[in-house]
Write a protein that holds these residues in place. Structure first.
Motif, PDB file in Angstrom:
ATOM      1  N   LYS A 125       0.770  -1.261  -0.239  1.00  0.00           N
ATOM      2  CA  LYS A 125      -0.002   0.044  -0.043  1.00  0.00           C
ATOM      3  C   LYS A 125       0.947   1.300  -0.334  1.00  0.00           C
ATOM      4  CE  LYS A 125      -4.023   2.039   2.375  1.00  0.00           C
ATOM      5  NZ  LYS A 125      -3.598   3.549   2.340  1.00  0.00           N
ATOM      6  N   VAL A 126       0.749   2.200  -0.877  1.00  0.00           N
ATOM      7  CA  VAL A 126       1.268   3.474  -0.888  1.00  0.00           C
ATOM      8  C   VAL A 126       0.934   4.227   0.022  1.00  0.00           C
ATOM      9  CG1 VAL A 126       1.942   5.385  -2.362  1.00  0.00           C
ATOM     10  CG2 VAL A 126       1.684   3.312  -3.478  1.00  0.00           C
ATOM     11  N   PRO A 127       2.048   4.749   0.978  1.00  0.00           N
ATOM     12  CA  PRO A 127       1.618   5.666   2.093  1.00  0.00           C
ATOM     13  C   PRO A 127       0.788   6.759   1.448  1.00  0.00           C
ATOM     14  CG  PRO A 127       3.811   4.950   2.375  1.00  0.00           C
ATOM     15  CD  PRO A 127       3.503   4.513   0.917  1.00  0.00           C
ATOM     16  N   GLU A 128      -0.255   7.300   2.495  1.00  0.00           N
ATOM     17  CA  GLU A 128      -0.929   8.511   2.285  1.00  0.00           C
ATOM     18  C   GLU A 128       0.040   9.711   1.850  1.00  0.00           C
ATOM     19  OE1 GLU A 128      -4.419  10.168   1.456  1.00  0.00           O
ATOM     20  OE2 GLU A 128      -4.042   8.051   2.013  1.00  0.00           O
ATOM     21  N   VAL A 129       0.945  10.002   2.486  1.00  0.00           N
ATOM     22  CA  VAL A 129       1.632  11.074   2.047  1.00  0.00           C
ATOM     23  C   VAL A 129       2.258  11.025   0.728  1.00  0.00           C
ATOM     24  CG1 VAL A 129       3.878  10.386   3.253  1.00  0.00           C
ATOM     25  CG2 VAL A 129       3.427  12.704   2.935  1.00  0.00           C
ATOM     26  N   VAL A 130       2.516   9.812   0.291  1.00  0.00           N
ATOM     27  CA  VAL A 130       3.438   9.656  -1.001  1.00  0.00           C
ATOM     28  C   VAL A 130       2.514   9.881  -2.021  1.00  0.00           C
ATOM     29  CG1 VAL A 130       4.397   8.051  -2.569  1.00  0.00           C
ATOM     30  CG2 VAL A 130       5.017   8.154  -0.010  1.00  0.00           C
ATOM     31  N   ALA A 154      -1.249   3.534 -10.575  1.00  0.00           N
ATOM     32  CA  ALA A 154      -2.057   3.758 -11.642  1.00  0.00           C
ATOM     33  C   ALA A 154      -3.695   4.082 -11.382  1.00  0.00           C
ATOM     34  CB  ALA A 154      -2.496   2.645 -12.648  1.00  0.00           C
ATOM     35  N   SER A 155      -3.754   3.797 -10.174  1.00  0.00           N
ATOM     36  CA  SER A 155      -5.281   4.118  -9.621  1.00  0.00           C
ATOM     37  C   SER A 155      -5.142   5.571  -8.940  1.00  0.00           C
ATOM     38  CB  SER A 155      -5.761   3.140  -8.575  1.00  0.00           C
ATOM     39  OG  SER A 155      -4.856   2.939  -7.323  1.00  0.00           O
ATOM     40  N   ILE A 156      -4.006   6.099  -8.692  1.00  0.00           N
ATOM     41  CA  ILE A 156      -3.750   7.374  -7.981  1.00  0.00           C
ATOM     42  C   ILE A 156      -3.753   8.424  -8.897  1.00  0.00           C
ATOM     43  CG2 ILE A 156      -2.149   8.764  -6.150  1.00  0.00           C
ATOM     44  CD1 ILE A 156      -1.145   6.103  -5.165  1.00  0.00           C
TER      45      ILE A 156
END
Length: 534
Positions: free
Chosen positions: A35-40, A87-89
């Motif tokens: 999971k990509v960190p929220e801040v990233v 890609a979803s971000i």
């Protein structure tokens, strides 16, 4: 030079022309599927927005600060997320996807243990092809603006990855049979012609040489820039590509051509176009090294002294962030001090006191050893300070293992031989110079006794002294290749029968040189203060 469309060759980036897993090793993919960190996530969203809006100020802050801090916090020695994982971000954004991959692979080369796999090296190359096709194949300027620092590092990294791949494929003894098969099947990946083609195409598209020529003559560069050259993206990429060509030709051992590509850039004046410290340091390093190998020692000394003085005065700002780029600039600085030490042994002359003080403090032992004729010290200094030379052609993948082991060293060995042959010709000159400075007249026989050699050998060395101390020196003009022959020795002499008549050529000029240097220092200080006030 007409730009080659790499997209057609590789099926417009579909990459189905090869059967590689272009995202690298399976284990690395698994490790990155988190999971990509929220801040990233927020950073990536804002980065994509700033790219699309052309907000250069915001991009510069994110690139030089936010990206560096996030890397240190989350990805210090591991890769950033794969593009498919974000890609979803950021949805369907071609420019962002290409630029993100450029950052991803650059980080992979610089920080990740073990470096990139062969498939990742290929994928990085294709991503550069995609980026340069986007910029160069357009019928009108691409609506993309990036900070100068980022644009420079795109060109710098492009050449670095080519250099790295060249060494990688040359060390066949460390490659597996599968890797050798892949290298054999993809001869055009990271090919020297494709790299040169990209750099020349960017220079031509931007019309940067014509702009620099007009600017040097006091005109308006925009008047000749054309539609593409007026766009900051093309103008700066064109300028940085000239420096890239300087670097590439130096790596290939073509020093004349290396300096010739900069014939419209006046190195002895501050440039309107380049405000990127890393670009300035790279430019002066390769120009100085090219001068050294061309036996233009006075020009090499001037080049190294100028940039080292600049680094001394701006060091706090240059190296305030401990990024790998800052580390590279530190290493480059050490190399330039070492090369300057070599030049001063071969061609003694006065340099700025602060630079000389630093040199004696940190490199005094090397200086003394080389002055005493220690060939091993010359070789060690050259090996440390020279670029990592390249062969313009890939190795033969059919060579037996014995030949393959050393194929990556051949370019360095060839350049080292050229350098050491020159040193061996001059090895006695510092000693001869020291004796000549003690006398106004001296019999050849007496000098022969001091040197413990025959009179005929002494005459040969004296003739060598005359020849080696007379160098081409830049006087004026834009081209670094221009100049006139001057004697750089502080002692001159002529031989009448069996007697050497010696004269100190610098007595009348020393005071003038000192005052000229001080005037230049105060002039530069005045310009700097005026710039701060503005």
């Amino acid at each position: 030079m007409e730009y080659e469309d790499y997209g057609d060759e590789y099926d417009q980036y579909g990459y189905h022309t090869h059967d590689l897993d272009m995202h690298g090793d399976y284990e690395r993919q698994v490790a990155e599927s988190y999971k990509v960190p929220e801040v990233v996530r927020n950073f990536l969203v804002y980065l994509a927005k700033a790219i699309n809006e052309g907000n250069v100020y915001e991009l510069q802050s994110m690139y030089e600060n936010s990206y560096v801090k996030l890397t240190e916090r989350f990805y210090k020695s591991t890769p950033w997320p794969l593009s498919k994982d974000i890609a979803s971000i950021v949805h369907d954004d071609e420019k962002f996807d290409i630029l993100y991959k450029e950052l991803y692979y650059r980080h992979l080369y610089a920080r990740v243990s073990g470096g990139p796999s062969i498939s990742e090296r290929f994928e990085s190359y294709y991503n550069y092809c995609h980026l340069f096709n986007l910029i160069l194949s357009a019928n009108e300027p691409v609506q993309l603006e990036l900070p100068n620092q980022w644009l420079w590092e795109i060109i710098d990294e492009f050449i670095y990855q080519f250099q790295n791949f060249s060494h990688y494929q040359s060390m066949l003894n460390k490659r597996t049979a599968e890797e050798i098969d892949q290298l054999r099947e993809h001869p055009k990946v990271w090919n020297v012609h494709s790299v040169l083609n990209v750099l020349h195409s960017l220079v031509d598209k931007s019309n940067i040489n014509r702009q620099l020529e007009v600017y040097t003559n006091g005109g308006d560069p925009d008047s000749v820039a054309g539609e593409f050259g007026r766009h900051p993206l093309y103008k700066m990429l064109g300028y940085f590509s000239l420096v890239g060509l300087l670097r590439l030709h130096s790596l290939l051992g073509d020093y004349y051509q290396a300096i010739k590509v900069l014939e419209n850039i006046e190195l002895n004046k501050k440039s309107l176009y380049s405000r990127v410290p890393a670009c300035q340091i790279t430019t002066y390093y390769y120009v100085g090294f090219s001068y050294l190998m061309m036996r233009r020692y006075a020009d090499a000394i001037r080049t190294f002294s100028n940039i080292l003085l600049y680094i001394q005065r701006t060091q706090r700002n240059l190296f305030q962030q401990r990024t790998y780029q800052a580390d590279q600039m530190n290493k480059q600085t050490e190399r330039m001090y070492t090369l300057l030490t070599i030049c001063l042994v071969l061609h003694p002359q006065r340099i700025d006191e602060s630079v000389l003080s630093t040199l004696k403090e940190n490199y005094g032992d090397k200086l003394l050893k080389m002055q005493r004729g220690d060939l091993d010290e010359f070789e060690n200094c050259f090996s440390f300070a020279c670029p990592k030379f390249l062969s313009p052609v890939p190795p033969s993948f059919d060579l037996n293992s014995l030949n393959a082991i050393n194929s990556h060293k051949e370019p360095f060995v060839a350049q080292l031989k050229v350098f050491m042959d020159e040193i061996k010709q001059q090895i006695m000159l510092p000693t001869i110079r020291s004796y000549l400075k003690l006398y106004t007249t001296m019999p050849i026989a007496k000098l022969a006794t001091f040197l413990e050699m025959s009179e005929s050998d002494v005459v040969n060395y004296l003739l060598c002294f005359k020849h080696k101390m007379k160098n081409m020196v830049w006087i004026k003009g834009t081209s670094g290749l221009e100049g006139e022959f001057q004697s750089g020795s502080e002692v001159d002499f002529y031989i009448d029968k069996d007697m050497i008549h010696i004269a100190d050529t610098k007595v009348a000029r020393r005071y003038g040189d000192f005052f000229i240097r001080q005037i230049h220092k105060f002039d530069e200080l005045h310009r700097m203060i005026s710039g701060i006030q503005i």
